[in-house]
Design a protein around this motif. Sequence first.
Motif, PDB file in Angstrom:
ATOM      1  N   PRO A 301       0.835  -1.213   0.000  1.00 28.54           N
ATOM      2  CA  PRO A 301       0.000   0.000   0.000  1.00 28.54           C
ATOM      3  C   PRO A 301       0.858   1.246   0.000  1.00 28.54           C
ATOM      4  O   PRO A 301       1.688   1.446   0.881  1.00 28.54           O
ATOM      5  CB  PRO A 301      -0.804  -0.137   1.298  1.00 28.54           C
ATOM      6  CG  PRO A 301       0.025  -1.020   2.174  1.00 28.54           C
ATOM      7  CD  PRO A 301       0.752  -1.955   1.263  1.00 28.54           C
ATOM      8  N   PRO A 303       0.671   5.581  -0.889  1.00 30.65           N
ATOM      9  CA  PRO A 303      -0.130   6.731  -1.320  1.00 30.65           C
ATOM     10  C   PRO A 303       0.382   7.284  -2.646  1.00 30.65           C
ATOM     11  O   PRO A 303       1.506   7.009  -3.065  1.00 30.65           O
ATOM     12  CB  PRO A 303       0.079   7.738  -0.186  1.00 30.65           C
ATOM     13  CG  PRO A 303       1.437   7.394   0.360  1.00 30.65           C
ATOM     14  CD  PRO A 303       1.565   5.899   0.231  1.00 30.65           C
ATOM     15  N   LYS A 361      -9.453  -1.754  -8.307  1.00 31.41           N
ATOM     16  CA  LYS A 361      -9.205  -1.695  -6.862  1.00 31.41           C
ATOM     17  C   LYS A 361      -8.096  -0.700  -6.549  1.00 31.41           C
ATOM     18  O   LYS A 361      -8.191   0.085  -5.595  1.00 31.41           O
ATOM     19  CB  LYS A 361      -8.842  -3.084  -6.348  1.00 31.41           C
ATOM     20  CG  LYS A 361      -8.601  -3.156  -4.850  1.00 31.41           C
ATOM     21  CD  LYS A 361      -8.237  -4.576  -4.435  1.00 31.41           C
ATOM     22  CE  LYS A 361      -7.900  -4.636  -2.942  1.00 31.41           C
ATOM     23  NZ  LYS A 361      -7.511  -6.018  -2.537  1.00 31.41           N
ATOM     24  N   GLN A 365      -7.855   3.643  -4.692  1.00 30.84           N
ATOM     25  CA  GLN A 365      -6.896   4.142  -3.705  1.00 30.84           C
ATOM     26  C   GLN A 365      -6.164   5.393  -4.189  1.00 30.84           C
ATOM     27  O   GLN A 365      -5.601   6.128  -3.380  1.00 30.84           O
ATOM     28  CB  GLN A 365      -5.868   3.049  -3.387  1.00 30.84           C
ATOM     29  CG  GLN A 365      -6.474   1.771  -2.849  1.00 30.84           C
ATOM     30  CD  GLN A 365      -5.472   0.630  -2.801  1.00 30.84           C
ATOM     31  OE1 GLN A 365      -4.267   0.833  -2.986  1.00 30.84           O
ATOM     32  NE2 GLN A 365      -5.956  -0.579  -2.567  1.00 30.84           N
TER      33      GLN A 365
END
Length: 472
Positions: A301, A303, A361, A365
Amino acid sequence: MTKTPDLRRAGPILHLRDHDAEGLRLAAVVIRPEGESCGTLRAGDIDHAARCIASLEGLAVWRFDFRLGAQDRGYGFEGAQYAVETDLTGDLRFAFLSCNGEEIGDMGRDPAERDAMWEAMRAQDEIRPFAALLQGGDQIYADEVTTGHPLSEGWPEDLPNSTTEADLAGLSAHLRAGFVERYMRGLASPAFGHLASRVPTLAVWDDHDICDGWGSLPVEATNSAVGRTLFSVAREMYLLFQHGAVEADVPEIFVDPTGAQLGWQRRLPGVTLMAPDLRSERGRRRVMGEAGWQLLEDPSPEPGRRLILSSVPLLGPRLSLVEAVMWLWPGMQKYEDDLRDQWQSRAHREDWKRALRAVLKLRAQGPVTVLSGEIHLATRAEMAATPGPVHQLVASGIAHRAPPKGYARGLGWLAWLGEGPLSGHGIRILPPPGMRRRYVAERNFLVLERRADDWSAVWHLEESGPTPPLAI
């Protein structure tokens, strides 16, 4: 005719290993004739010595492993200074390319003609430096390496009845010589050398880095002793020449430490670069094995924006229609492996939908842009998503000459029919900015740019020049 580059030496060639609070971690490769010395590399007030990571075909491959902090701005090697874009926190530019060669006769082309778009890219780097050179597949065309050896001369159609270890060792040596010659042709190009010594590169492979249609050919050919020998040598050469690496480096460089697939991920400030490997685990009815899917479906994950390299376009026209009717026309069957190579093939329908779900998906994000090559044309596409579309940018043919205009028009007709395997997420194939047609039949490369928090893309077309910027 322009003088052919010296195929006995190349480098320094920078490879991007990592970026963290201490700056860039790089590898620099220098290739020299065996027995010739290699000097030291100076970076950050430290002198670094090279180590020889391979000796083959009379060449020694040397590698420096070093760091550059944001304040260093470059390095020195054998009396020359090389500027490197090291402060990646603000504005930056990437270059993306694919298809560096041709299937037949590439070694005999006039370097001035063959490398014209590399020269155009070098000029762009001199205007404003690139932070990374992203290579999207087919960095070499190895199709002719199987000729000239009795075991592989007729492959994949003709398979030897039996082989001995000595036979396969001889084949390995023959193939290795062919791969080295083709890689050195590309690496020794002056324009590529100028870029690669200053711009760290990241590369994903595609079929021509192995052979035309690898993974989409009949299983008996790829799983034969000749096929497995070809793949093994191609993989060794891909690691060495496209990543400056050997087998022991695989766990550090790639996401899968076992090396079953060679997908990679790199994190830079505000942007993550990732590339699933669409060749190592490919079969006639699958694009990737589970090791490959893990990178796409379960990445770290992070950003910010993601740039995903897909060596074949993820968003494409209805090629399944062509597959359905190709058997009606004599001679069309020879294109079966080319069509099966694509995500849109009928054989890969479920894999395609799985990949699109994974990308959606990721889009939930943060912004996602897919970069693709393969088709020797320039085009773009969008897939409807929330909170905004997934963009796909295709730049293909840095050295491969453009196909006929009719080929581009035919793909445009298929794109007009539309395709959207996931309900509510339609896919549109669109012209590059300023172009009338969806597919542009010109050699090209792509420049992606971040200014403040805004990203844009510009195609550089051989005849039409740069397109207007596309906001992505």
